[in-house]
Design an enzyme around this catalytic site. Sequence first.
Site, PDB file in Angstrom:
ATOM      1  N   ASP A  33     -15.695 -69.016  86.926  1.00 39.65           N
ATOM      2  CA  ASP A  33     -16.245 -69.754  85.783  1.00 39.65           C
ATOM      3  C   ASP A  33     -15.496 -69.348  84.517  1.00 39.65           C
ATOM      4  O   ASP A  33     -15.168 -68.179  84.318  1.00 39.65           O
ATOM      5  CB  ASP A  33     -17.743 -69.429  85.642  1.00 39.65           C
ATOM      6  CG  ASP A  33     -18.452 -70.382  84.706  1.00 39.65           C
ATOM      7  OD1 ASP A  33     -19.220 -71.235  85.190  1.00 39.65           O
ATOM      8  OD2 ASP A  33     -18.236 -70.287  83.474  1.00 39.65           O
ATOM      9  N   ILE A  34     -15.240 -70.316  83.662  1.00 39.61           N
ATOM     10  CA  ILE A  34     -14.477 -70.071  82.433  1.00 39.61           C
ATOM     11  C   ILE A  34     -15.280 -69.242  81.424  1.00 39.61           C
ATOM     12  O   ILE A  34     -14.706 -68.600  80.550  1.00 39.61           O
ATOM     13  CB  ILE A  34     -14.040 -71.421  81.811  1.00 39.61           C
ATOM     14  CG1 ILE A  34     -12.787 -71.264  80.971  1.00 39.61           C
ATOM     15  CG2 ILE A  34     -15.164 -72.074  81.034  1.00 39.61           C
ATOM     16  CD1 ILE A  34     -12.135 -72.588  80.584  1.00 39.61           C
ATOM     17  N   ASN A  91     -27.608 -76.334  89.034  1.00 41.57           N
ATOM     18  CA  ASN A  91     -28.364 -77.091  88.043  1.00 41.57           C
ATOM     19  C   ASN A  91     -28.263 -78.576  88.338  1.00 41.57           C
ATOM     20  O   ASN A  91     -27.180 -79.089  88.615  1.00 41.57           O
ATOM     21  CB  ASN A  91     -27.798 -76.817  86.641  1.00 41.57           C
ATOM     22  CG  ASN A  91     -28.046 -75.386  86.200  1.00 41.57           C
ATOM     23  OD1 ASN A  91     -29.149 -74.872  86.349  1.00 41.57           O
ATOM     24  ND2 ASN A  91     -27.020 -74.742  85.669  1.00 41.57           N
ATOM     25  N   GLU A  99     -24.202 -79.191  82.842  1.00 40.66           N
ATOM     26  CA  GLU A  99     -23.177 -79.600  81.868  1.00 40.66           C
ATOM     27  C   GLU A  99     -22.083 -80.432  82.515  1.00 40.66           C
ATOM     28  O   GLU A  99     -21.573 -81.365  81.896  1.00 40.66           O
ATOM     29  CB  GLU A  99     -22.523 -78.357  81.241  1.00 40.66           C
ATOM     30  CG  GLU A  99     -23.409 -77.636  80.250  1.00 40.66           C
ATOM     31  CD  GLU A  99     -22.796 -76.308  79.821  1.00 40.66           C
ATOM     32  OE1 GLU A  99     -21.589 -76.092  80.052  1.00 40.66           O
ATOM     33  OE2 GLU A  99     -23.550 -75.493  79.265  1.00 40.66           O
ATOM     34  N   VAL A 100     -21.685 -80.034  83.696  1.00 42.37           N
ATOM     35  CA  VAL A 100     -20.554 -80.717  84.337  1.00 42.37           C
ATOM     36  C   VAL A 100     -21.104 -81.580  85.476  1.00 42.37           C
ATOM     37  O   VAL A 100     -21.722 -81.055  86.413  1.00 42.37           O
ATOM     38  CB  VAL A 100     -19.522 -79.699  84.880  1.00 42.37           C
ATOM     39  CG1 VAL A 100     -18.369 -80.432  85.558  1.00 42.37           C
ATOM     40  CG2 VAL A 100     -19.013 -78.808  83.753  1.00 42.37           C
ATOM     41  N   HIS A 104     -21.938 -78.343  91.712  1.00 36.83           N
ATOM     42  CA  HIS A 104     -21.364 -76.998  91.833  1.00 36.83           C
ATOM     43  C   HIS A 104     -22.477 -75.995  92.053  1.00 36.83           C
ATOM     44  O   HIS A 104     -23.570 -76.115  91.515  1.00 36.83           O
ATOM     45  CB  HIS A 104     -20.543 -76.620  90.594  1.00 36.83           C
ATOM     46  CG  HIS A 104     -21.232 -76.863  89.282  1.00 36.83           C
ATOM     47  ND1 HIS A 104     -21.349 -78.115  88.735  1.00 36.83           N
ATOM     48  CD2 HIS A 104     -21.839 -76.019  88.426  1.00 36.83           C
ATOM     49  CE1 HIS A 104     -21.986 -78.029  87.581  1.00 36.83           C
ATOM     50  NE2 HIS A 104     -22.320 -76.775  87.381  1.00 36.83           N
ATOM     51  N   HIS A 106     -23.256 -72.024  91.503  1.00 34.56           N
ATOM     52  CA  HIS A 106     -22.834 -70.790  90.838  1.00 34.56           C
ATOM     53  C   HIS A 106     -23.134 -69.610  91.764  1.00 34.56           C
ATOM     54  O   HIS A 106     -24.207 -69.559  92.376  1.00 34.56           O
ATOM     55  CB  HIS A 106     -23.639 -70.561  89.556  1.00 34.56           C
ATOM     56  CG  HIS A 106     -23.506 -71.619  88.501  1.00 34.56           C
ATOM     57  ND1 HIS A 106     -22.751 -71.452  87.364  1.00 34.56           N
ATOM     58  CD2 HIS A 106     -24.067 -72.847  88.391  1.00 34.56           C
ATOM     59  CE1 HIS A 106     -22.852 -72.530  86.590  1.00 34.56           C
ATOM     60  NE2 HIS A 106     -23.650 -73.397  87.192  1.00 34.56           N
TER      61      HIS A 106
HETATM   62  P1  DGP Z   1     -23.657 -76.169  84.619  1.00 33.35           P
HETATM   63  O1  DGP Z   1     -24.465 -75.916  83.377  1.00 33.35           O
HETATM   64  O2  DGP Z   1     -24.401 -75.736  85.852  1.00 33.35           O
HETATM   65  O3  DGP Z   1     -23.143 -77.589  84.696  1.00 33.35           O
HETATM   66  O4  DGP Z   1     -22.414 -75.186  84.528  1.00 33.35           O
HETATM   67  C1  DGP Z   1     -21.117 -75.589  84.247  1.00 33.35           C
HETATM   68  C2  DGP Z   1     -20.253 -74.352  84.275  1.00 33.35           C
HETATM   69  O5  DGP Z   1     -18.915 -74.755  84.286  1.00 33.35           O
HETATM   70  C3  DGP Z   1     -20.433 -73.420  83.076  1.00 33.35           C
HETATM   71  O6  DGP Z   1     -20.874 -72.146  83.555  1.00 33.35           O
HETATM   72  C4  DGP Z   1     -19.050 -73.318  82.461  1.00 33.35           C
HETATM   73  C5  DGP Z   1     -18.140 -73.835  83.543  1.00 33.35           C
HETATM   74  N1  DGP Z   1     -16.972 -74.567  83.071  1.00 33.35           N
HETATM   75  C6  DGP Z   1     -16.953 -75.590  82.176  1.00 33.35           C
HETATM   76  N2  DGP Z   1     -15.704 -76.021  81.987  1.00 33.35           N
HETATM   77  C7  DGP Z   1     -14.914 -75.275  82.796  1.00 33.35           C
HETATM   78  C8  DGP Z   1     -13.498 -75.268  83.047  1.00 33.35           C
HETATM   79  O7  DGP Z   1     -12.711 -76.038  82.508  1.00 33.35           O
HETATM   80  N3  DGP Z   1     -13.054 -74.333  83.936  1.00 33.35           N
HETATM   81  C9  DGP Z   1     -13.891 -73.457  84.572  1.00 33.35           C
HETATM   82  N4  DGP Z   1     -13.341 -72.587  85.419  1.00 33.35           N
HETATM   83  N5  DGP Z   1     -15.220 -73.446  84.357  1.00 33.35           N
HETATM   84  C10 DGP Z   1     -15.720 -74.350  83.479  1.00 33.35           C
END
Ligand code: DGP
Length: 120
Positions: A33-34, A91, A99-100, A104, A106
């Site tokens: 995760d970023i 989520n 968010e995305v 996914h 975690h």
């Molecule tokens: P969620 O709230 O469950 O949709 O979490 C999205 C996660 O994705 C959050 O922990 C940050 C991560 N994330 C967002 N953009 C990027 C990216 O460009 N690269 C990576 N590796 N993680 C990302």
Amino acid sequence: MAYDSTNIFARILRGELPCKKVYENEHVLAFHDINPQAPVHILVIPKGAYVSLDDFSAKASDAEIAGLVRAVGEIARARGLTEPGYRILANHGRDANQEVPHFHVHIFAGRPLGRMISKA
Ligand code: DGP
């Protein structure tokens, strides 16, 4: 909700954006995760176009579902997380702050993680 193929994880899957890859197989990609919320914070995503667990559980094949679940376990074992433990989380939707919009899971580990979820 229709799948948006411009989302960040779709772009990572297409190789348009980089990621720190942890694991890959036919059905799954996993990467760091970023914005890590724990010393270990890995995201495991299906290669198929699914918005969330809701979409994935309704439409993915048994092989895709098994592939993702087995990948989570394999990653955790390979990284020595079984002892002392880890947490998985997915989520879906507004109340969960997804968010995305690409499904996914975690994986959190590397410190005591407290109990369950925030009361906030
Ligand atoms: P969620 O709230 O469950 O949709 O979490 C999205 C996660 O994705 C959050 O922990 C940050 C991560 N994330 C967002 N953009 C990027 C990216 O460009 N690269 C990576 N590796 N993680 C990302």
